[in-house]
Design a protein around this motif. Structure first.
Motif, PDB file in Angstrom:
ATOM      1  N   MET A  65       0.842  -1.207   0.000  1.00  0.00           N
ATOM      2  CA  MET A  65       0.000   0.000   0.000  1.00  0.00           C
ATOM      3  C   MET A  65       0.862   1.237   0.000  1.00  0.00           C
ATOM      4  N   LEU A  66       0.751   2.001  -1.034  1.00  0.00           N
ATOM      5  CA  LEU A  66       1.597   3.183  -1.115  1.00  0.00           C
ATOM      6  C   LEU A  66       0.949   4.365  -0.408  1.00  0.00           C
TER       7      LEU A  66
ATOM      8  N   LYS B 217      -1.902   5.695   2.415  1.00  0.00           N
ATOM      9  CA  LYS B 217      -2.841   5.341   3.466  1.00  0.00           C
ATOM     10  C   LYS B 217      -3.943   6.383   3.486  1.00  0.00           C
TER      11      LYS B 217
ATOM     12  N   LYS C 195      13.296   6.034 -33.297  1.00  0.00           N
ATOM     13  CA  LYS C 195      11.982   5.816 -32.704  1.00  0.00           C
ATOM     14  C   LYS C 195      10.892   6.074 -33.741  1.00  0.00           C
TER      15      LYS C 195
ATOM     16  N   GLU D 131      22.622  10.188 -25.957  1.00  0.00           N
ATOM     17  CA  GLU D 131      21.744   9.391 -26.804  1.00  0.00           C
ATOM     18  C   GLU D 131      21.511  10.116 -28.120  1.00  0.00           C
TER      19      GLU D 131
ATOM     20  N   GLN E 232      21.053  15.812 -26.062  1.00  0.00           N
ATOM     21  CA  GLN E 232      21.568  15.386 -24.765  1.00  0.00           C
ATOM     22  C   GLN E 232      23.061  15.687 -24.648  1.00  0.00           C
TER      23      GLN E 232
ATOM     24  N   GLN F 130      23.417  19.111 -23.623  1.00  0.00           N
ATOM     25  CA  GLN F 130      23.143  19.241 -22.181  1.00  0.00           C
ATOM     26  C   GLN F 130      24.350  18.872 -21.334  1.00  0.00           C
ATOM     27  N   PHE F 131      25.044  17.806 -21.732  1.00  0.00           N
ATOM     28  CA  PHE F 131      26.211  17.363 -20.964  1.00  0.00           C
ATOM     29  C   PHE F 131      27.225  18.496 -20.844  1.00  0.00           C
TER      30      PHE F 131
ATOM     31  N   SER G  21      25.615  21.878 -19.016  1.00  0.00           N
ATOM     32  CA  SER G  21      25.469  21.773 -17.566  1.00  0.00           C
ATOM     33  C   SER G  21      26.825  21.800 -16.869  1.00  0.00           C
TER      34      SER G  21
END
Lengths: 226, 281
Positions: B1-2, B4, B81, B201, B205, B208-209, B212
């Motif tokens: 149960m994640l 409650k 893709k 990839e 990306q 970005q490497f 950053s």
């Protein structure tokens, strides 16, 4: 059937999942115990924070980790001064990412188990003169064994299937950050579907066997108790 | 149960009911807005676009739209893709690919209308190293087999030894990665343990490497550095790698699809593409 490079990726995945699960168990056990027992008014804030990794899409989480790991950020530059290398594109970085990513999956089952056990067994142990630490390890841990098994299985399985976070912070280095899910993705992207199928099949097979083993153990615990 | 249930079931019920109403309202509004949009357009077309071509694609679309045509719906992503999805039945009218191999692959499978396949852009590779001036330097100056650390970051002899990280796109997946690999080979640079190569990839990306700060330098697309200071990057001479030819393929017979395809190849289209840092044929 499976190329050598893919086997290495598979081994990296298993290593990452094992180490991350171990770190998570060490980290989550005290936190879960505290959350299960504290009467602090604002504990739900902590509960909400530890559930947050479920909210962010993995690639987004990975993107922020990448910014955080950068030598231009406080965390990244501290680590670089300490070790001389960057956290991004390293196995250590992946472990940190996986721990954050899989945190709720280990913490929540543990917390629920500890809540169910309650304080009574501990109080009984205390009246018999056991120290808190002693009673935790000889009373609570055995009682919570099914919870530990579920938490480990979920944490391990979740890390096995980890993709987005690794994609963002890994850098695809063979033997270090190139895990099986990334290798499968590379095959799919370069239209080498046959390689993708066989590696995915092996990853699924290995994971299935591991999980069957874990849950079979869990069952025997319950059976022996009955 | 994640999750409650809280101890106040009434409050919880109220809250969830409120949330459900909000979502229902919002989705109704959005569906409405989208329905209106589709009514306006003449004949909707869908164009799958390689990630590196997002900005020029948008510029081409707004020009195309301005001439009274439909507003093309874009699906941005990796060509790998896209091809897999098109093969499985994704309805796409034009594919703007990142290379020429995969349009060829679709054409070989008989998916191209009248075998329509054209090179719409030729990508240029740049060596990008922010925070350090590359003015007056050539690629051979900053990347040599002897100087295995990138010049200016070499810390040999100093107490702190920092491995230098060079980012490139994955040669297996991205044409810009393949070109980067050919550049390293042309310069006679072997992959050594003293320089860490990381692979994105895709070219976004990889950008970005470097952006950053996790990688000190990298091979990215010229189209990505258009708005950056000119001394931060070096245009890689084309003799160092095979041409990065990006081809498109026409997949349906729709009028508007043909029109957009022709518009891209028109002098006006080619001019827009060149403005974004690509060469054209």
């Amino acid at each position: 059937m499976i190329a050598h490079a893919d086997l290495i990726a598979l081994a990296t995945t298993l290593k990452l999942a094992s180490i991350s699960t171990l770190v998570l168990l060490l980290l989550c056990t005290p936190v879960a115990w505290w959350l299960a027992n504290t009467r602090w008014r604002y504990k739900h804030i902590i509960e909400a924070i530890v559930a947050l990794p479920l909210v962010l899409p993995p690639t987004v989480l990975g993107f922020y980790l990448l910014l955080w790991f950068s030598p231009q950020s406080a965390v990244g530059s501290f680590y670089q001064q300490l070790t001389g290398s960057t956290l991004a594109f390293s196995f250590t970085g992946l472990v940190i990412g996986s721990v954050i990513y899989s945190l709720p999956f280990v913490l929540q089952p543990l917390q629920n188990t500890f809540s169910a056990i309650g304080r009574r067994p501990l109080e009984a142990a205390a009246t018999l003169g056991a120290s808190p630490l002693d009673s935790f390890f000889s009373v609570v841990v055995p009682l919570a064994k099914p919870g530990f098994i579920t938490a480990s299985a979920l944490g391990f399985a979740h890390t096995l299937g980890e993709f987005g976070v690794v994609l963002m912070i890994g850098g695809n280095i063979p033997g270090e950050t190139r895990v099986a899910s990334i290798a499968i993705y590379d095959h799919v992207e370069s239209l080498q579907y046959a390689n993708a199928h066989s590696l995915a099949l092996v990853l699924l097979g290995v994971s299935f066997l591991l999980l069957v083993f874990v849950y079979a153990n869990n069952r025997s615990v319950l059976v022996s108790k009955a | 149960m994640l999750f409650k249930l809280t101890k106040q079931p009434r409050l919880f019920t109220l809250l969830s009911a409120g949330l459900a109403c909000t979502f229902a309202f919002l989705s109704a509004v959005f569906t409405d807005a989208m329905a209106q949009q589709s009514e306006q357009s003449v004949e909707p077309i869908t164009v799958a676009v390689a990630s590196n071509f997002i900005r020029p694609a948008k510029a081409l679309a707004s020009e195309f739209e301005g001439a009274g045509n439909t507003s093309p719906v874009f699906i941005f992503g990796s060509t790998g893709k896209h091809v897999a999805q098109i093969e499985q039945g994704l309805a796409v009218d034009i594919l703007l690919a990142a290379d020429k191999a995969r349009p060829q692959y679709l054409a070989d499978k008989g998916q191209a209308i009248n075998d329509q396949r054209h090179t719409y852009a030729v990508g240029r590779l740049v060596f990008w190293s922010p925070g350090r001036s590359l003015t007056g330097k050539s690629l051979g100056d900053v990347l040599t087999p002897e100087n295995v650390l990138i010049e200016g970051t070499s810390v040999e002899g100093s107490a702190k030894k920092t491995a230098s990280v060079l980012a490139m796109a994955n040669p297996r997946l991205a044409p810009y990665g393949l070109a980067a690999q050919q550049v390293l080979t042309s310069l006679g640079i072997e992959q050594t343990h003293r320089r860490k190569y990381v692979m994105g990839e895709n070219i976004a990306q990889t950008f970005q490497f470097v952006a950053s700060g996790n990688a000190e330098a990298g091979f990215v697309a010229a189209s990505q550095v258009q708005e950056l200071p000119a001394d931060e990057y070096l245009l890689v001479p084309q003799q160092f790698h095979n041409a990065i030819e990006q081809q498109m393929v026409l997949l349906t017979n729709k009028k508007q699809a043909k029109a957009f395809y022709q518009f891209i190849l028109s002098p006006k289209g080619m001019e827009i593409i060149r403005k974004h840092g690509y060469d054209t044929r």
